[in-house]
Scaffold this motif. Structure first.
Motif, PDB file in Angstrom:
ATOM      1  N   GLY A   1       0.755  -1.934   0.276  1.00  0.00           N
ATOM      2  CA  GLY A   1       0.381   0.287   0.169  1.00  0.00           C
ATOM      3  C   GLY A   1       0.808   1.125  -0.217  1.00  0.00           C
ATOM      4  O   GLY A   1       0.656   2.214  -0.567  1.00  0.00           O
ATOM      5  N   LEU A   2       1.610   1.485   0.666  1.00  0.00           N
ATOM      6  CA  LEU A   2       2.682   2.615   0.903  1.00  0.00           C
ATOM      7  C   LEU A   2       3.712   2.714  -0.369  1.00  0.00           C
ATOM      8  O   LEU A   2       3.989   3.775  -0.871  1.00  0.00           O
ATOM      9  N   PHE A   3       3.891   1.510  -1.371  1.00  0.00           N
ATOM     10  CA  PHE A   3       4.436   1.830  -2.379  1.00  0.00           C
ATOM     11  C   PHE A   3       4.018   2.247  -3.681  1.00  0.00           C
ATOM     12  O   PHE A   3       4.338   3.457  -4.285  1.00  0.00           O
ATOM     13  N   LEU A   4       2.290   1.794  -3.940  1.00  0.00           N
ATOM     14  CA  LEU A   4       1.510   2.050  -4.531  1.00  0.00           C
ATOM     15  C   LEU A   4       1.204   4.238  -4.171  1.00  0.00           C
ATOM     16  O   LEU A   4       1.150   4.587  -4.731  1.00  0.00           O
TER      17      LEU A   4
ATOM     18  N   THR B   1      -7.864  -1.293  -3.148  1.00  0.00           N
ATOM     19  CA  THR B   1      -8.133  -2.519  -3.496  1.00  0.00           C
ATOM     20  C   THR B   1      -7.085  -2.943  -4.438  1.00  0.00           C
ATOM     21  O   THR B   1      -6.936  -4.311  -4.872  1.00  0.00           O
ATOM     22  N   LEU B   2      -6.356  -2.691  -4.648  1.00  0.00           N
ATOM     23  CA  LEU B   2      -5.499  -3.267  -5.811  1.00  0.00           C
ATOM     24  C   LEU B   2      -4.355  -3.390  -4.694  1.00  0.00           C
ATOM     25  O   LEU B   2      -3.258  -4.604  -5.326  1.00  0.00           O
TER      26      LEU B   2
ATOM     27  N   TRP C   1      -1.701  10.644 -10.093  1.00  0.00           N
ATOM     28  CA  TRP C   1      -2.581   9.457 -10.706  1.00  0.00           C
ATOM     29  C   TRP C   1      -3.574   9.619  -9.244  1.00  0.00           C
ATOM     30  O   TRP C   1      -5.314  10.119  -9.787  1.00  0.00           O
ATOM     31  N   LEU C   2      -3.428   9.869  -8.641  1.00  0.00           N
ATOM     32  CA  LEU C   2      -5.069   8.742  -7.480  1.00  0.00           C
ATOM     33  C   LEU C   2      -4.667  10.405  -6.543  1.00  0.00           C
ATOM     34  O   LEU C   2      -3.889   9.925  -5.942  1.00  0.00           O
TER      35      LEU C   2
ATOM     36  N   VAL D   1       2.112   6.128  -7.281  1.00  0.00           N
ATOM     37  CA  VAL D   1       1.262   6.352  -8.325  1.00  0.00           C
ATOM     38  C   VAL D   1       0.555   7.783  -7.981  1.00  0.00           C
ATOM     39  O   VAL D   1       0.097   8.613  -8.993  1.00  0.00           O
ATOM     40  N   ALA D   2       0.242   8.061  -5.919  1.00  0.00           N
ATOM     41  CA  ALA D   2      -0.351   9.099  -6.097  1.00  0.00           C
ATOM     42  C   ALA D   2       0.560  10.315  -5.293  1.00  0.00           C
ATOM     43  O   ALA D   2       0.532  11.435  -6.408  1.00  0.00           O
TER      44      ALA D   2
END
Length: 314
Positions: free
Chosen positions: A148-151, A185-186, A161-162, A155-156
């Protein structure tokens, strides 16, 4: 089937009764209590004692357990000690977002993991199989909070993007703002995909090496028919067990993921109830997770019978 369901429901009742005792005992073992937390560190012993009497905390443990479990059977989960509101309403408000998140992860992870596991299982030791196995190993090895932290960072923060958190604005729902569901979810999907895919792959490899599959091949049946008619239905039996158990894991994983992304679901509510020493709220959240887990295992047993009629329901 009727006899099987009757026996299983009786077993579920006994299991949940034992689990409820464990949950109540664990909540009782938490240091301090809600009365001390509500009154603050400067409260007098007399004030704390009066509040404990008002909240019913001065009663014996068996008496409080009996009142709680009898209310739970009737659908009354009690009143939150901290929020002073009916727990049914609090949990109901948090349960739906968790269901959205869990269903989204399952709908993505299970079909894709099963298909990839079958694809890799019928091609053992190929380059594609090795690549898939490596991806699965990495997915299993990474804890949810690390993923979760990596995403979030990539990504954020880096790509933008999010949103970095999945807090739901007032008046909105996960359905009206689906972008808040993507990162949590990812995160859940990666772990679920890796676990289910590896189990499916191993089961398919074992099934493809069985005598009846070899016999079907020697009879001249097409490879596609051998795989999907003879191998896959039998290979799915262990996978169903894994999927059923991952439902329980998923509910536990929600606690981590929801807190990483500040997602207002049942998992975050459970952790908050521990931090605030809100015993009735903690008991209600934990009991709901136990109920979901037991019924997911019942679903697995019924699915066994559907896929393989030779299995007796006892």
């Amino acid at each position: 089937m009727v006899r099987f369901l009757t026996l299983r429901f009786a077993l579920i009742v006994v299991t949940l009764l034992v689990v409820s005792v464990v949950i109540f005992a664990v909540s009782e073992a938490l240091p301090s209590d809600a009365a001390e937390r509500l009154m603050g560190q400067y409260a007098t012993e007399q004030n704390v004692k009066h509040l404990r009497e008002e909240l019913g905390l001065d009663r014996s443990a068996p008496e409080r357990y009996g009142k709680w479990i009898w209310g739970a059977v009737r659908g009354d989960l009690g009143t939150s000690l901290i929020q002073r509101q009916p727990i049914t309403g609090i949990v109901g408000h948090r349960l739906l977002p968790s269901i959205y998140l869990a269903v989204a992860a399952l709908l993505i992870a299970v079909p894709s993991a099963v298909l990839v596991g079958i694809w890799a299982g019928v091609r053992p030791n190929s380059k594609g199989d090795r690549a898939v196995s490596l991806i699965g190993m990495v997915g299993i090895s990474l804890p949810e909070f690390v993923t979760g932290l990596f995403l979030t960072i990539i990504v954020a923060l880096k790509l933008g993007w999010l949103p970095t958190t999945s807090a739901i604005p007032r008046g909105e729902t996960p359905l009206t703002k689906p972008e808040i569901l993507i990162l949590p979810t990812l995160t859940l999907t990666i772990a679920l995909f890796a676990y289910i895919m590896r189990m499916t792959r191993a089961s398919v490899i074992e099934t493809m090496d069985s005598h009846y599959v070899r016999s079907a091949t020697l009879k001249g049946l097409s490879r596609k028919r051998v795989i999907f008619r003879h191998a896959v239905p039998n290979a799915m039996l262990p996978t169903i067990t894994v999927v059923a158990t991952t439902v329980g894991w998923l509910l536990g994983g929600l606690i981590i993921v929801e807190n990483v992304f500040a997602y207002p679901g049942l998992g975050q509510l459970l952790l908050n109830s521990i931090q605030t020493r809100d015993g009735p709220l903690l008991q209600a959240c934990a009991l709901l997770i136990a109920v979901a887990y037991t019924f997911s295992n019942l679903f697995a047993d019924i699915s066994y019978r559907i896929l393989d009629p030779r299995i007796r329901l006892t």
